[in-house]
Design an enzyme around this catalytic site. Structure first.
Site, mmCIF file in Angstrom:
data_model
loop_
_atom_site.group_PDB
_atom_site.id
_atom_site.type_symbol
_atom_site.label_atom_id
_atom_site.label_comp_id
_atom_site.label_asym_id
_atom_site.label_seq_id
_atom_site.Cartn_x
_atom_site.Cartn_y
_atom_site.Cartn_z
ATOM 1 N N TYR A 56 27.699 28.201 -16.185
ATOM 2 C CA TYR A 56 26.393 28.443 -16.806
ATOM 3 C C TYR A 56 26.317 29.937 -17.146
ATOM 4 O O TYR A 56 26.715 30.768 -16.327
ATOM 5 C CB TYR A 56 25.272 28.064 -15.812
ATOM 6 C CG TYR A 56 23.909 27.927 -16.448
ATOM 7 C CD1 TYR A 56 23.635 26.892 -17.323
ATOM 8 C CD2 TYR A 56 22.902 28.861 -16.168
ATOM 9 C CE1 TYR A 56 22.391 26.770 -17.907
ATOM 10 C CE2 TYR A 56 21.650 28.745 -16.756
ATOM 11 C CZ TYR A 56 21.402 27.692 -17.625
ATOM 12 O OH TYR A 56 20.161 27.572 -18.209
ATOM 13 N N ASN A 168 15.359 9.316 -19.641
ATOM 14 C CA ASN A 168 14.850 9.179 -18.268
ATOM 15 C C ASN A 168 15.032 10.455 -17.456
ATOM 16 O O ASN A 168 14.682 10.507 -16.282
ATOM 17 C CB ASN A 168 15.545 8.004 -17.563
ATOM 18 C CG ASN A 168 17.040 8.200 -17.455
ATOM 19 O OD1 ASN A 168 17.639 8.819 -18.341
ATOM 20 N ND2 ASN A 168 17.641 7.701 -16.405
ATOM 21 N N TYR A 263 19.844 20.604 -26.313
ATOM 22 C CA TYR A 263 19.460 21.475 -25.189
ATOM 23 C C TYR A 263 20.266 21.187 -23.931
ATOM 24 O O TYR A 263 20.100 21.851 -22.913
ATOM 25 C CB TYR A 263 17.948 21.346 -24.907
ATOM 26 C CG TYR A 263 17.512 19.990 -24.397
ATOM 27 C CD1 TYR A 263 17.351 18.918 -25.264
ATOM 28 C CD2 TYR A 263 17.267 19.784 -23.046
ATOM 29 C CE1 TYR A 263 16.967 17.681 -24.798
ATOM 30 C CE2 TYR A 263 16.872 18.543 -22.563
ATOM 31 C CZ TYR A 263 16.720 17.493 -23.450
ATOM 32 O OH TYR A 263 16.344 16.260 -22.979
HETATM 33 P P1 NDP Z 1 17.886 15.167 -14.733
HETATM 34 O O1 NDP Z 1 18.784 15.471 -13.580
HETATM 35 O O2 NDP Z 1 16.464 14.836 -14.490
HETATM 36 O O3 NDP Z 1 18.525 13.943 -15.563
HETATM 37 C C1 NDP Z 1 19.850 13.934 -15.970
HETATM 38 C C2 NDP Z 1 19.958 12.994 -17.161
HETATM 39 O O4 NDP Z 1 21.267 13.046 -17.688
HETATM 40 C C3 NDP Z 1 19.657 11.549 -16.841
HETATM 41 O O5 NDP Z 1 18.951 11.002 -17.920
HETATM 42 C C4 NDP Z 1 21.057 10.930 -16.764
HETATM 43 O O6 NDP Z 1 21.070 9.580 -17.093
HETATM 44 C C5 NDP Z 1 21.733 11.724 -17.851
HETATM 45 N N1 NDP Z 1 23.206 11.720 -17.728
HETATM 46 C C6 NDP Z 1 23.949 12.208 -16.719
HETATM 47 N N2 NDP Z 1 25.260 12.063 -16.983
HETATM 48 C C7 NDP Z 1 25.330 11.470 -18.200
HETATM 49 C C8 NDP Z 1 26.402 11.035 -19.025
HETATM 50 N N3 NDP Z 1 27.678 11.208 -18.659
HETATM 51 N N4 NDP Z 1 26.107 10.460 -20.209
HETATM 52 C C9 NDP Z 1 24.823 10.275 -20.583
HETATM 53 N N5 NDP Z 1 23.769 10.657 -19.855
HETATM 54 C C10 NDP Z 1 24.018 11.246 -18.673
HETATM 55 O O7 NDP Z 1 18.051 16.345 -15.771
HETATM 56 P P2 NDP Z 1 17.017 17.431 -16.338
HETATM 57 O O8 NDP Z 1 15.905 16.794 -17.039
HETATM 58 O O9 NDP Z 1 16.715 18.415 -15.295
HETATM 59 O O10 NDP Z 1 17.966 18.104 -17.428
HETATM 60 C C11 NDP Z 1 18.477 17.319 -18.504
HETATM 61 C C12 NDP Z 1 19.389 18.179 -19.332
HETATM 62 O O11 NDP Z 1 18.624 19.187 -19.946
HETATM 63 C C13 NDP Z 1 20.490 18.893 -18.559
HETATM 64 O O12 NDP Z 1 21.629 18.948 -19.371
HETATM 65 C C14 NDP Z 1 19.914 20.284 -18.379
HETATM 66 O O13 NDP Z 1 20.903 21.272 -18.169
HETATM 67 C C15 NDP Z 1 19.208 20.445 -19.692
HETATM 68 N N6 NDP Z 1 18.140 21.427 -19.698
HETATM 69 C C16 NDP Z 1 18.243 22.405 -20.636
HETATM 70 C C17 NDP Z 1 17.278 23.346 -20.765
HETATM 71 C C18 NDP Z 1 17.404 24.385 -21.813
HETATM 72 O O14 NDP Z 1 16.642 25.341 -21.815
HETATM 73 N N7 NDP Z 1 18.363 24.244 -22.719
HETATM 74 C C19 NDP Z 1 16.108 23.377 -19.872
HETATM 75 C C20 NDP Z 1 16.048 22.246 -18.954
HETATM 76 C C21 NDP Z 1 17.053 21.325 -18.873
HETATM 77 P P3 NDP Z 1 21.428 8.423 -16.028
HETATM 78 O O15 NDP Z 1 20.134 8.097 -15.343
HETATM 79 O O16 NDP Z 1 21.927 7.343 -16.887
HETATM 80 O O17 NDP Z 1 22.449 8.983 -15.085
#
Ligand code: NDP
Length: 343
Positions: A56, A168, A263
């Site tokens: 990161y 989700n 994002y």
């Molecule tokens: P969460 O931990 O709440 O959720 C993770 C999500 O990613 C779930 O929907 C999960 O789906 C999905 N996921 C995980 N692995 C995979 C995969 N291999 N293929 C498809 N889907 C997958 O995450 P956050 O809401 O905290 O964050 C979500 C994303 O947003 C992250 O990448 C985070 O780094 C990014 N983010 C970026 C920000 C920015 O400023 N750019 C700010 C905040 C977040 P499942 O339930 O199917 O596992």
């Protein structure tokens, strides 16, 4: 408090191997414009894991901590959280004991029991509003990201449509909630799973218009179905936190002059765009990073967005994200606490 405790790492790597818990002397009383902050809740976001792994761009700074009489150079992760002011320096104007604060700077080291910070590095959250501790602790990253992605790229009007993947996720849930509050419709993509209808039901309870899986995008009739849903209205905003093939397919739903905002990269796969959507629909692609937004915007603008989100949260319009609180009891040794942290 004479001692503080933190989850730390010495060098980057797999969190399950490199994280440990240490205890170290607390700094003396705050002076001047500094305040002592006790950390009440310290979220674990995907970017925190990436920071520990070293992938990161914004890393927690190195700190000198005295652990068992030995000076060690350690990093304390933790980008956001909720703190309570327990002491203030004589020059502090806007904060007093008992106030709740969130952290104005990224990587503020919230995976610890507390720290001394400058008054200007924390933002007061009005407890009187009735905002819950969980909502306050998770306010700075995910809801703000969702809010900004819905407002910074396309001038959306009630009745307009937004498509997102990772629907989700915490950010996805915030997008659904905020879109609903603005009268926007959302098409929400998630991975196929046994309990699909439970997740669908939950996301619809937040305000999702449609919930489908990435597999549904394979259906050759999907574009037609989506056109029926939208009444032929062009989809102008698409939000992507996944990447890979399913995102390429999602982009085929983009209407004329659409914008896709990336994002996150949860699938850890490259992102490719269908050339036809670029050429014929004039697709514009952006990246969004909330950390950069905080740097670019004025304190007034940041306060405006925070206040609007606090209002929604305090009035029950914005639910707490689904969460599990893990407590590290003060009676545990550092070794026992390390076992919990490494899972
Ligand atoms: P969460 O931990 O709440 O959720 C993770 C999500 O990613 C779930 O929907 C999960 O789906 C999905 N996921 C995980 N692995 C995979 C995969 N291999 N293929 C498809 N889907 C997958 O995450 P956050 O809401 O905290 O964050 C979500 C994303 O947003 C992250 O990448 C985070 O780094 C990014 N983010 C970026 C920000 C920015 O400023 N750019 C700010 C905040 C977040 P499942 O339930 O199917 O596992």
């Amino acid at each position: 408090i004479s001692q503080l405790r933190a989850v730390v790492y010495e060098s980057n790597g797999n969190p399950a191997s490199v994280l440990s818990v240490v205890t170290y002397p607390a700094p003396p009383k705050p002076t001047g414009s500094s305040v002592t902050v006790k950390h009440l809740l310290s979220p674990v976001n995907p970017s925190d894991i990436n920071a520990v792994e070293g992938v990161y761009p914004h890393q927690p700074r190195a700190r000198q901590l005295n652990v068992n009489g030995q000076e060690r150079t350690l990093h304390i992760p933790g980008n956001e959280g909720l703190g309570e002011i327990t002491d203030v320096g004589e020059g502090v104007k806007g904060l007093s004991k008992g106030d709740w604060v969130v952290f104005g700077k990224g990587q503020s080291g919230t995976w610890s029991s507390g720290q001394i910070l400058e008054e200007g590095d924390v933002i007061k959250v009005d407890r009187e509003t009735g905002i819950s501790a969980v909502n306050a602790a998770t306010l700075v990253v995910n809801p703000t990201t969702a809010y900004n992605m819905l407002s910074e790229f396309v001038d959306l009007r009630p009745g307009d449509w937004v498509v997102q993947n990772g629907a989700n996720s915490a950010v996805g849930q915030a997008v659904i909630t905020l879109a609903k509050l603005r009268g926007l419709n959302t098409i929400n993509l998630i991975r196929k799973r046994d309990e699909f209808s439970d997740v669908e039901k939950y996301l619809k309870s937040l305000g999702a218009t449609y919930v489908i899986t990435y597999d549904d995008l394979e259906d050759k009739f999907i574009s037609g179905r989506v056109k029926e849903w939208t009444g032929g209205k062009d989809i102008r905003l698409l939000l992507n936190c996944v990447g890979g093939k399913s995102t390429t397919r999602m982009l085929r739903l983009a209407g004329k002059n659409a914008h896709v905002v990336t994002y996150g990269a949860m699938a850890k796969e490259a992102l490719s765009f269908p050339p036809s959507v670029f050429i014929f629909n004039n697709l514009t692609a952006h990246g969004f990073w909330q950390t950069e937004w905080y740097k670019q915007k004025s304190p007034q603008e940041r306060a405006r967005v925070t206040a609007e989100l606090v209002k929604y949260m305090a009035t029950g319009k914005f639910k707490e994200p689904i969460h599990e609180i893990v407590k590290i009891d003060g009676t545990l040794s550092d070794e026992e606490a390390t076992e919990i942290v490494r899972g």
